[in-house]
Design a protein around this motif. Structure first.
Motif, PDB file in Angstrom:
ATOM      1  N   HIS A 316       0.839  -1.209   0.000  1.00 54.39           N
ATOM      2  CA  HIS A 316       0.000   0.000   0.000  1.00 54.39           C
ATOM      3  C   HIS A 316       0.874   1.259   0.000  1.00 54.39           C
ATOM      4  O   HIS A 316       0.648   2.203  -0.768  1.00 54.39           O
ATOM      5  CB  HIS A 316      -0.870   0.031   1.259  1.00 54.39           C
ATOM      6  N   ASP A 320       1.513   4.229  -2.871  1.00 52.46           N
ATOM      7  CA  ASP A 320       1.255   5.655  -2.676  1.00 52.46           C
ATOM      8  C   ASP A 320       2.518   6.474  -2.912  1.00 52.46           C
ATOM      9  O   ASP A 320       2.471   7.562  -3.497  1.00 52.46           O
ATOM     10  CB  ASP A 320       0.723   5.916  -1.264  1.00 52.46           C
ATOM     11  N   ARG A 477      -5.625  -2.457  -5.320  1.00 51.36           N
ATOM     12  CA  ARG A 477      -5.204  -1.099  -5.690  1.00 51.36           C
ATOM     13  C   ARG A 477      -4.051  -1.129  -6.687  1.00 51.36           C
ATOM     14  O   ARG A 477      -4.011  -0.343  -7.640  1.00 51.36           O
ATOM     15  CB  ARG A 477      -4.779  -0.315  -4.447  1.00 51.36           C
ATOM     16  N   THR A 478      -3.098  -2.042  -6.471  1.00 50.12           N
ATOM     17  CA  THR A 478      -1.965  -2.148  -7.392  1.00 50.12           C
ATOM     18  C   THR A 478      -2.445  -2.511  -8.794  1.00 50.12           C
ATOM     19  O   THR A 478      -2.001  -1.924  -9.792  1.00 50.12           O
ATOM     20  CB  THR A 478      -0.969  -3.208  -6.895  1.00 50.12           C
ATOM     21  N   VAL A 481      -3.924   0.556 -10.438  1.00 51.02           N
ATOM     22  CA  VAL A 481      -2.954   1.596 -10.790  1.00 51.02           C
ATOM     23  C   VAL A 481      -2.195   1.253 -12.067  1.00 51.02           C
ATOM     24  O   VAL A 481      -1.978   2.109 -12.927  1.00 51.02           O
ATOM     25  CB  VAL A 481      -1.965   1.828  -9.621  1.00 51.02           C
ATOM     26  N   ASP A 543     -11.750  -1.840  -0.927  1.00 56.72           N
ATOM     27  CA  ASP A 543     -10.731  -1.563  -1.949  1.00 56.72           C
ATOM     28  C   ASP A 543     -10.964  -2.434  -3.187  1.00 56.72           C
ATOM     29  O   ASP A 543     -10.808  -1.973  -4.324  1.00 56.72           O
ATOM     30  CB  ASP A 543      -9.331  -1.841  -1.396  1.00 56.72           C
ATOM     31  N   GLU A 546     -13.825  -1.083  -5.207  1.00 53.52           N
ATOM     32  CA  GLU A 546     -13.475   0.126  -5.947  1.00 53.52           C
ATOM     33  C   GLU A 546     -12.469  -0.142  -7.067  1.00 53.52           C
ATOM     34  O   GLU A 546     -12.226   0.731  -7.900  1.00 53.52           O
ATOM     35  CB  GLU A 546     -12.941   1.190  -4.982  1.00 53.52           C
ATOM     36  N   ALA A 547     -11.899  -1.356  -7.107  1.00 55.78           N
ATOM     37  CA  ALA A 547     -11.030  -1.743  -8.217  1.00 55.78           C
ATOM     38  C   ALA A 547     -11.785  -2.532  -9.279  1.00 55.78           C
ATOM     39  O   ALA A 547     -11.370  -2.569 -10.439  1.00 55.78           O
ATOM     40  CB  ALA A 547      -9.852  -2.572  -7.697  1.00 55.78           C
ATOM     41  N   GLU A 681      -8.783   5.600 -10.041  1.00 58.76           N
ATOM     42  CA  GLU A 681      -7.947   4.404  -9.886  1.00 58.76           C
ATOM     43  C   GLU A 681      -6.488   4.760  -9.625  1.00 58.76           C
ATOM     44  O   GLU A 681      -5.775   4.005  -8.964  1.00 58.76           O
ATOM     45  CB  GLU A 681      -8.051   3.534 -11.141  1.00 58.76           C
ATOM     46  N   ARG A 685      -3.835   7.585  -1.818  1.00 55.52           N
ATOM     47  CA  ARG A 685      -4.757   7.729  -0.692  1.00 55.52           C
ATOM     48  C   ARG A 685      -4.540   9.067   0.010  1.00 55.52           C
ATOM     49  O   ARG A 685      -3.420   9.493   0.223  1.00 55.52           O
ATOM     50  CB  ARG A 685      -4.573   6.587   0.305  1.00 55.52           C
TER      51      ARG A 685
END
Length: 773
Positions: A316, A320, A477-478, A481, A543, A546-547, A681, A685
Motif C-alpha cells: 500500500h 502511494d 489497488r496495485t 494503478v 478496496d 473500488e477496483a 484508480e 490515498r
C-alpha cells in the motif's frame, strides 16, 4: 504410623498425573513444531485449564509464532533441555500458544508483561494461576546451554522455574491475591484508556490540529541520515509512513492547518524512508519481499523473518509513494512486493500464507539452523556464481566484502562471520553507466543458485483472515494503478486479490450465521474471527470493490460490518470495538485495540470503514458508529496523537465530511465517465472518499442505497457528486470529480523503467519457526 505414611506417599505417586506432549494435535505449524520437545506441551483450552485447576498448578503459557527467531533460540536452549522439561512437566501445566491464531490471549498477557516490566516481545512467557490471572512474565530468558550474552541482572530460565514453583507451593494465597490485584489494575487501566465519555458523547476535542501535532512528533524523531524513526532496532512502521504520505492529499483546509511546507516535508520523510529501506538489507534483493525489522539503524542487518502483514502494508505504502513521486525505483518495489505475495506466499486455491522463518539450515545435511542462512553470502560465493567480470561490480553494488559486512557486536551467536547481507550502498543511477544490465543478470544467477543449493526457510502456511484482508486491498489497488501501462500484471494481481477474497468467503465465512472464522490450514480452524479480522477484511473488500465495481464484494463488506458491530461493538459503554467477542471463553480481560503497532489499529481501521460504507451505501447509522468509535479514544488521542495515526483520516472526515463520486455508465460510450474512473484508480490515498460505478448489473447497490435507485436509468452516462450531506448530478460535466494528475499511461519513462520480474515459484518446505521487539 510410618507404614501408613509410606502408603499415602505411594498412593500419591500413583495418582500423580503424567503429562504427554499434545502439540502435534494443533493445526498451527508453530505449535506443531514443538511436538518433539521433552516439554509436555498442552493446547490452550478447556482441557488444559481444567487440568491446572484439578492439579492446582500454575500454567506456564509460552506464546510465539512460526517466524520468530528468539522463539527458536529459546526452544533450542530450554524446551529441548531435559532438566527444564522435567520441572515444567512436574510442577506446571505447560501450554504453547500461537499468537497469530490467538491474538486475544497474546494481547492480554502482553499488556501484563509490558505493564510490569516496561517492555514486551516474543517469545512471550507468562505464569498464570488456574484462574488465568497472571503471576509473572517476560520475553526471552536464557536457558542452561545459552551462549547469548545476558542482559544485566537477567535471571536464567532455570532460576525462574525454581523460584516460581517454590513461591506457589509456599505462598499460594499471596500469589493469588497479588495476581488478582494486578488483573484489576489492568482492567482499570483499559477502561481509563478508552474513556471518552459515555456513548454518543465526546470527540469534540479531536480536531484537525491533531494532525499537525502528530506530524511534528514524527519530524522530531525522524532519522535524516537513514530514514525511519528513532534508532536501532528500526521497524518499517507503515502506519506512520501512510500518515505522512496522506497529509498533503487532504482537503486544502487540512493543508492550511498543518502548513503546506510541513506537508511537503512529511512526504519527503516518507519517500526518503521508502528509498532507504528498498536499498537496505531489510529488503530481499534476490528473492523479493521485506524482512520484519532491522537490527541496525541503517536498515543493513535485518532479523530475517518475513511477515505477510508487513509486506501487504508496505505494498500500500510503496504504491502511494510511487503515485506521489512518480519514481520508477519505487514502482520497482511495488512489483517486487506484489510478486512476493502472489508467488512465495500464495496458496494455490487462493489466499496468502502467514510468514517465512528467519532461521534455516545453511546447507543440505546440516543439523542446526542459523539465522539468515538462506539470505547471506560470502565473497567467494559471489565469485563462483557471478564470474570474474560481474563479481567486482555486484560486490561493490551490494557492499560485499571479503570478511563480511556484519559488525561483531551484531552477531551474538557468531552466525555471520565472513557473511554479507546484501544492501545497495549507492543510488542505482550512480552505477548505471558501468553496471548496465548486469544487475538483473547477476540477481537472476544468484537467485537460481540460492533456490538450487540452499534450504529454504520454513513456511507458516496458515491463512489468517485479517492479514489476507490487507493483502487483498493492496493487490486490488496495485492492479488498478498499473492497468493502463501493464495490463498483464494488472490482471494477475487483481485476479489474486479476487481469488483470495473468494477463498475466504467460501471457506472462512458462515453465511447462515454471518460469522467469520480466523484461520485456515488444512481446513477451517475452530477460532472465530476477532475484531481485526472483520476490520481488515472489510477494508480490503471495499478496496476490491473500488477496483472491480463488482457489487458482491461491497455486499460482503456490508454483511461483515453488521456482524462486527453485533459481536464486538461497545454499545453500552464508551463506543468503539472490543477485540474479542462478549462470549469468548477463557478471556479474563476485554481490550480495545486503539494504538497502531506493527499493524494498524483495529478501531482506527474500523472507523474508516464505517465512514466509507456510510458514503457508498448512504447509511447514516454507519457514520454515527464511526464518530462514536473515534470518540471512544478521545482522551488518549489528545495526549498522544502520533500513536493513533490510523484514526486521522476519520478525524478529518468527522470534521469535513467525505466526498463520494458515482458514475452511472449508460449504453453509449462516454469518455468523461471513463476518464473519471481512471483518475480515481490512479489517485494516492488521502482523505476518506468513495467511488462507485453503476451499470445494468448493479441491482443490489441501487436497492441498498436509496439515492441511487433511479440514478442513471435514462441510459446516459451520468456523474453524481455527494458531499456535505448533499448530492448534485453533474450530468456529463467533464469537470466533475477528482484532483487531476498526469495520467500514468502517458509516463513513457515509467514504462521503460519497469522491472524485470522473474517468475520463479519455489517449492516450500513445510516448517515452523519469532522475535523479541
Amino acid at each position: 504410623m510410618m507404614a501408613a505414611h509410606l502408603r499415602a506417599v505411594d498412593e500419591e505417586k500413583k495418582e500423580k498425573i503424567i503429562l504427554s506432549n499434545k502439540a502435534g494435535e494443533s493445526k498451527s505449524p508453530y505449535v506443531r513444531a514443538h511436538s518433539s520437545n521433552p516439554v509436555a506441551w498442552q493446547i490452550w483450552g478447556d482441557e488444559a485449564i481444567a487440568l491446572a485447576r484439578k492439579e492446582n498448578r500454575l500454567l506456564f503459557v509460552s506464546i510465539g509464532y512460526s517466524a520468530c527467531h528468539w522463539c527458536h533460540v529459546m526452544e533450542r536452549e530450554s524446551f529441548e533441555n531435559e532438566e527444564i522439561a522435567a520441572i515444567l512437566n512436574d510442577a506446571f501445566i505447560p501450554v504453547k500458544v500461537d499468537r497469530e491464531e490467538r491474538p486475544d490471549i497474546d494481547r492480554i498477557y502482553m499488556n501484563f508483561v509490558q505493564a510490569t516490566t516496561g517492555s514486551g516481545g516474543w517469545p512471550l512467557n507468562v505464569f498464570v494461576t488456574p484462574d488465568l490471572e497472571p503471576v509473572f512474565g517476560g520475553t526471552y530468558w536464557p536457558g542452561p546451554i545459552s551462549n547469548t550474552t545476558p542482559f544485566e541482572d537477567q535471571v536464567d530460565f532455570l532460576g525462574i522455574l525454581d523460584k516460581l514453583s517454590t513461591v506457589w507451593k509456599e505462598q499460594e494465597e499471596r500469589c493469588r491475591r497479588d495476581s488478582a490485584q494486578i488483573l484489576q489494575q489492568l482492567k482499570n487501566f483499559a477502561a481509563e484508556g478508552t474513556f471518552g465519555g459515555r456513548l454518543g458523547e465526546g470527540a469534540d476535542g479531536l480536531d484537525i490540529e491533531l494532525l499537525e501535532e502528530a506530524n511534528q512528533h514524527f519530524a522530531s524523531t525522524f532519522d535524516k541520515k537513514n530514514g525511519g524513526f528513532g534508532s536501532a532496532p528500526k521497524f518499517p512502521t507503515p502506519s506512520k509512513l501512510s500518515f505522512l504520505l496522506r497529509l498533503a492529499q487532504y482537503p486544502p483546509v487540512v493543508v492550511d492547518v498543518v502548513g503546506a511546507e510541513d506537508c511537503h516535508k512529511a512526504q519527503d520523510m516518507a519517500i526518503t524512508t521508502l528509498r532507504k529501506m528498498a536499498r537496505g538489507g531489510i529488503h530481499d534483493h534476490i528473492g523479493n519481499g521485506f524482512a520484519r525489522y532491522s537490527v541496525t539503524a541503517d536498515w543493513s542487518l535485518p532479523h530475517f523473518e518475513k511477515m505477510l502483514y508487513d509486506n501487504a502494508q508496505l505494498l500500500h505504502v510503496y504504491l502511494d509513494g510511487f503515485l506521489l513521486s512518480r519514481d520508477a525505483e519505487l514502482l520497482g518495489v511495488v512489483y517486487d512486493i506484489a510478486t512476493y505475495l502472489t508467488t512465495t506466499l500464495a496458496h494455490p486455491a487462493g489466499g496468502f500464507y502467514s510468514s517465512e522463518d528467519a532461521d534455516s539450515l545453511y546447507k543440505r545435511g546440516d543439523s542446526e539452523k542459523r539465522e539468515g542462512a538462506f539470505y547471506v553470502w560470502t565473497r567467494r560465493e559471489f565469485e563462483n556464481v557471478l564470474g570474474s567480470e560481474t563479481e567486482p561490480i555486484l560486490s561493490a553494488f551490494f557492499n560485499v566484502s571479503e570478511h563480511g559486512n556484519v559488525e561483531p557486536e551484531n552477531d551474538a551467536h557468531d552466525e555471520f562471520i565472513d557473511q554479507n547481507v546484501l544492501a545497495i550502498v549507492s543510488a542505482p543511477s550512480e552505477l548505471a553507466s558501468t553496471f548496465g544490465v548486469k544487475e538483473e543478470e547477476g540477481k537472476a544467477a544468484l537467485r537460481a543458485h540460492r533456490e538450487k543449493e540452499r534450504v529454504r526457510p520454513g513456511l507458516d502456511d496458515k491463512i489468517v483472515v485479517s492479514w489476507n484482508g490487507i493483502a487483498i486491498g493492496a493487490l486490488a489497488r496495485t492492479g488498478a494503478v498499473i492497468k493502463g501501462f501493464d495490463p498483464v500484471k494488472s490482471e494477475e494481481y487483481l485476479g489474486s486479490a479476487i481469488k483470495a477474497a473468494g477463498f475466504i468467503k467460501e471457506n472462512l465465512y458462515d453465511e447462515s450465521t454471518h460469522t467469520l472464522y480466523r484461520i485456515w490450514r488444512e481446513g477451517r480452524g475452530e477460532t472465530k474471527g476477532f475484531a481485526d479480522d472483520y476490520a481488515f477484511l472489510i477494508e480490503g473488500l471495499i478496496d476490491l470493490y473500488e477496483a472491480t465495481f463488482d457489487d458482491k464484494w461491497l455486499l460482503l463488506a456490508d454483511d461483515l460490518q453488521k456482524s462486527q458491530i453485533s459481536h464486538f461493538y461497545d454499545s453500552s459503554g464508551s463506543g468503539a470495538f472490543f477485540s474479542t467477542h462478549s462470549y469468548a471463553a477463557h478471556v479474563i480481560l476485554r481490550l480495545k485495540d486503539g494504538m497502531d503497532t506493527s499493524e494498524p489499529s483495529t478501531n482506527g481501521t474500523s472507523a474508516s470503514n464505517l465512514y466509507r460504507l456510510s458514503s457508498l451505501l448512504n447509511d447514516d447509522s454507519y457514520a454515527t458508529k464511526a464518530k462514536q468509535t473515534v470518540a471512544g479514544f478521545e482522551s488518549e488521542t489528545l495526549q498522544y496523537p502520533w500513536l493513533f495515526a490510523s484514526f486521522m483520516p476519520s478525524i478529518v472526515a468527522g470534521r469535513l465530511g467525505l466526498k463520494g463520486v458515482v458514475v452511472s455508465q449508460g449504453e453509449e460510450i462516454d469518455g468523461n465517465g471513463n476518464k473519471k474512473i481512471k483518475e480515481f484508480e490512479k489517485a494516492p490515498r488521502g482523505g476518506l472518499g468513495t467511488f462507485a460505478r453503476l451499470d445494468s448489473g448493479s441491482t443490489w447497490l441501487r436497492e441498498r442505497n436509496g439515492l441511487l435507485r433511479s440514478f442513471g436509468l435514462d441510459g446516459k452516462t451520468r456523474i453524481l457528486i455527494c458531499e456535505n450531506g448533499a448530492c448534485r448530478d453533474e450530468g456529463n460535466a467533464s469537470e466533475a470529480g477528482l484532483v487531476k494528475e498526469p495520467p500514468l499511461d502517458d509516463l513513457g519513462g515509467v514504462t521503460a523503467a519497469l522491472p524485470v520480474v522473474e517468475e520463479i515459484t519455489a517449492v516450500q518446505d513445510k516448517g515452523s519457526g519469532v522475535i523479541q521487539e
